[in-house]
Design a protein around this motif. Structure first.
Motif, PDB file in Angstrom:
ATOM      1  N   ALA A 186      30.097  35.612  35.276  1.00  0.00           N
ATOM      2  CA  ALA A 186      30.687  36.296  36.425  1.00  0.00           C
ATOM      3  C   ALA A 186      31.968  35.602  36.869  1.00  0.00           C
ATOM      4  O   ALA A 186      32.963  36.262  37.213  1.00  0.00           O
ATOM      5  CB  ALA A 186      29.690  36.341  37.578  1.00  0.00           C
ATOM      6  N   ILE A 187      31.950  34.268  36.844  1.00  0.00           N
ATOM      7  CA  ILE A 187      33.153  33.519  37.208  1.00  0.00           C
ATOM      8  C   ILE A 187      34.284  33.820  36.229  1.00  0.00           C
ATOM      9  O   ILE A 187      35.431  34.056  36.631  1.00  0.00           O
ATOM     10  CB  ILE A 187      32.860  32.001  37.236  1.00  0.00           C
ATOM     11  CG1 ILE A 187      31.920  31.666  38.400  1.00  0.00           C
ATOM     12  CG2 ILE A 187      34.151  31.204  37.351  1.00  0.00           C
ATOM     13  CD1 ILE A 187      31.456  30.230  38.399  1.00  0.00           C
ATOM     14  N   ALA A 188      33.955  33.833  34.934  1.00  0.00           N
ATOM     15  CA  ALA A 188      34.978  34.082  33.914  1.00  0.00           C
ATOM     16  C   ALA A 188      35.598  35.467  34.069  1.00  0.00           C
ATOM     17  O   ALA A 188      36.820  35.631  34.042  1.00  0.00           O
ATOM     18  CB  ALA A 188      34.376  33.923  32.518  1.00  0.00           C
ATOM     19  N   VAL A 194      41.209  38.601  38.419  1.00  0.00           N
ATOM     20  CA  VAL A 194      42.149  38.145  39.444  1.00  0.00           C
ATOM     21  C   VAL A 194      43.494  37.783  38.825  1.00  0.00           C
ATOM     22  O   VAL A 194      44.564  38.146  39.353  1.00  0.00           O
ATOM     23  CB  VAL A 194      41.574  36.934  40.214  1.00  0.00           C
ATOM     24  CG1 VAL A 194      42.634  36.289  41.092  1.00  0.00           C
ATOM     25  CG2 VAL A 194      40.385  37.364  41.057  1.00  0.00           C
ATOM     26  N   VAL A 195      43.447  37.082  37.693  1.00  0.00           N
ATOM     27  CA  VAL A 195      44.700  36.683  37.037  1.00  0.00           C
ATOM     28  C   VAL A 195      45.484  37.908  36.578  1.00  0.00           C
ATOM     29  O   VAL A 195      46.715  37.977  36.754  1.00  0.00           O
ATOM     30  CB  VAL A 195      44.406  35.746  35.845  1.00  0.00           C
ATOM     31  CG1 VAL A 195      45.653  35.560  34.992  1.00  0.00           C
ATOM     32  CG2 VAL A 195      43.912  34.401  36.343  1.00  0.00           C
ATOM     33  N   PHE A 202      52.261  40.200  41.113  1.00  0.00           N
ATOM     34  CA  PHE A 202      53.054  39.075  41.618  1.00  0.00           C
ATOM     35  C   PHE A 202      53.540  38.151  40.501  1.00  0.00           C
ATOM     36  O   PHE A 202      53.837  36.985  40.740  1.00  0.00           O
ATOM     37  CB  PHE A 202      52.224  38.260  42.625  1.00  0.00           C
ATOM     38  CG  PHE A 202      51.625  39.078  43.726  1.00  0.00           C
ATOM     39  CD1 PHE A 202      52.417  39.552  44.761  1.00  0.00           C
ATOM     40  CD2 PHE A 202      50.271  39.390  43.720  1.00  0.00           C
ATOM     41  CE1 PHE A 202      51.868  40.308  45.777  1.00  0.00           C
ATOM     42  CE2 PHE A 202      49.706  40.142  44.738  1.00  0.00           C
ATOM     43  CZ  PHE A 202      50.511  40.605  45.771  1.00  0.00           C
ATOM     44  N   GLY A 203      53.585  38.687  39.277  1.00  0.00           N
ATOM     45  CA  GLY A 203      53.993  37.864  38.143  1.00  0.00           C
ATOM     46  C   GLY A 203      55.377  37.254  38.310  1.00  0.00           C
ATOM     47  O   GLY A 203      55.618  36.103  37.934  1.00  0.00           O
ATOM     48  N   ALA A 250      49.746  34.623  33.039  1.00  0.00           N
ATOM     49  CA  ALA A 250      50.349  34.667  34.372  1.00  0.00           C
ATOM     50  C   ALA A 250      51.854  34.456  34.339  1.00  0.00           C
ATOM     51  O   ALA A 250      52.561  34.880  35.256  1.00  0.00           O
ATOM     52  CB  ALA A 250      49.701  33.621  35.269  1.00  0.00           C
ATOM     53  N   LEU A 251      52.360  33.797  33.312  1.00  0.00           N
ATOM     54  CA  LEU A 251      53.801  33.544  33.195  1.00  0.00           C
ATOM     55  C   LEU A 251      54.452  34.652  32.389  1.00  0.00           C
ATOM     56  O   LEU A 251      53.885  35.133  31.405  1.00  0.00           O
ATOM     57  CB  LEU A 251      54.057  32.190  32.520  1.00  0.00           C
ATOM     58  CG  LEU A 251      53.458  30.967  33.223  1.00  0.00           C
ATOM     59  CD1 LEU A 251      53.735  29.710  32.425  1.00  0.00           C
ATOM     60  CD2 LEU A 251      54.010  30.837  34.636  1.00  0.00           C
TER      61      LEU A 251
END
Length: 410
Positions: A186-188, A194-195, A202-203, A250-251
């Motif tokens: 679930a965390i993964a 989210v990412v 917002f990248g 993200a980048l």
């Protein structure tokens, strides 16, 4: 002082040897991965010249190598591209997972290795090598072919799937319970979601925060952020590799391009060390007993990968010749298969899994360029023979078919 001198000599000879092997592979235009694995076998226990003083440093370098491999992989994709591929090509991704993961899982169960080893070997046989395949496409001049987007879509979906698969494997190998494993998964999935959302919306702001006109500062910031996130992911049992992959996603924009050019030499160095490290933990004497299963598994998954690429290209409206080219291109396995097997080797769940994975990857990383080049000509020749046996073919029909299959190539 003496041990320090021995370490420098050993590690220096290792790096020099890897450089020479890389040059040799480049001269003959094939992937250096099998040579790095063979070097690890030569320097490991039971090899020709076992390492001593530098083995601990090689272990740390190997971990950094995995992190950089996944970071660079993430830098190649934008979050928008990933979401688009996921929406459009998920049927091909599902077929790829079923056809290519199932043989590995079945073999592990047949050998009596248990369900955890079955999940690990399923991952080893599932994922194609993005690095090797990208090089193959470039060497064969196929980057502009009509079937290439279908091939890349499969690779993108596999890489994205690893963000969910690796935490599952990590939890299973750690021996956590069902509840803890569910929390880890679930965390993964939550972090990945989210990412992706942050990167899509917002990248630019994230990249602007990391951006710097000074290459030195950009390198230090990107590398520092990656290692910190990878470490935090490891603490959460999500896998350091997944954390690095998410940083790469993200980048975007100029930051991603600049970081790619700066990190590429470091990636190549530490990735080579990683492949050697995996070989170090494999006794060469343990490979012959698993060579026959590895050959059988390679044969089956070569056929399933070709079928996957053929179906994906057909679904994209590509002609028969392009379908065969797509299938043959996807055969090579490499870095991800070794990353997955490496997790199992360090956990010690099954002694024979590492040798089997080594032999399997060696076979397919060598066979991959050959299938990419010859699957389509061989299939075309067999098809023509079949047509000649069943019915006469009007003059010029084959030429028309060839023209249809190459439309749109650049």
């Amino acid at each position: 002082m003496h041990s320090s001198a021995v370490f420098l000599i050993e590690f220096g000879c290792l790096i020099l040897g890897l450089g020479l092997l890389g040059r040799f592979a480049g001269r003959f235009r094939f992937s250096p991965i099998p040579l790095y694995l063979l070097a690890g076998l030569a320097f490991g226990e039971g090899g020709l010249l076992p390492l001593g003083a530098s083995e601990d440093f090689v272990a740390v370098g190997a971990e950094i190598g995995v992190i950089l491999l996944l970071l660079m992989l993430g830098l190649e994709y934008t979050a928008t591209d990933l979401v688009s591929h996921l929406r459009t090509h998920y049927p091909a991704g599902l077929l790829d997972a079923v056809l290519n993961a199932l043989p590995g899982a079945v073999l592990a169960l047949m050998l009596g290795w248990g369900p955890v080893a079955a999940v690990v070997l399923a991952g080893v046989t599932w994922v194609s090598s993005s690095g090797v395949i990208a090089k193959i496409l470039g060497d064969l001049g196929r980057l502009g072919n009509r079937e290439t987007p279908a091939v890349l879509s499969i690779l993108v979906l596999e890489d994205l799937s690893m963000a969910v698969y690796l935490p599952i494997v990590t939890a299973l190998l750690a021996g956590v319970g069902l509840a803890a494993g569910g929390v880890t998964l679930a965390i993964a999935v939550g972090v990945l979601t989210v990412v992706l959302v942050l990167a899509v919306r917002f990248g630019r702001h994230v990249s602007r925060f990391v951006s710097s006109d000074d290459p030195e500062k950009l390198l230090l910031v990107v590398l520092g952020v990656t290692l910190v996130v990878a470490g935090l992911a490891q603490q959460l049992q999500v896998s350091a590799a997944v954390g690095a992959f998410l940083v790469g996603i993200a980048l975007s924009g100029e930051v991603a391009e600049g970081a790619t050019s700066l990190l590429a030499p470091l990636r190549d160095l530490f990735a080579a060390v990683f492949f050697v490290f995996f070989g170090l933990h494999t006794d060469p004497a343990s490979i012959p007993p698993v060579l026959l299963p590895a050959l059988a598994l390679a044969a089956v998954t070569t056929a399933t990968k070709i079928a996957t690429g053929y179906w994906a290209a057909r679904r994209a409206g590509i002609g028969p010749k392009g379908r065969w080219r797509a299938g043959g291109t996807l055969v090579a396995r490499g870095e991800f298969s070794i990353v997955i097997a490496g997790l199992a080797v360090t956990s010690g769940i099954e002694p024979s899994l590492g040798p089997l994975a080594t032999a399997y990857v060696l076979i397919l990383v060598l066979l991959g360029p050959l299938t990419a080049r010859w699957t389509e000509p061989l299939a075309t020749r067999l098809s023509r023979r079949s047509h000649r046996r069943t019915a006469p073919i009007p003059s010029g029909a084959h030429e028309a078919l060839d023209d249809q299959d190459t439309v749109g190539r650049t």
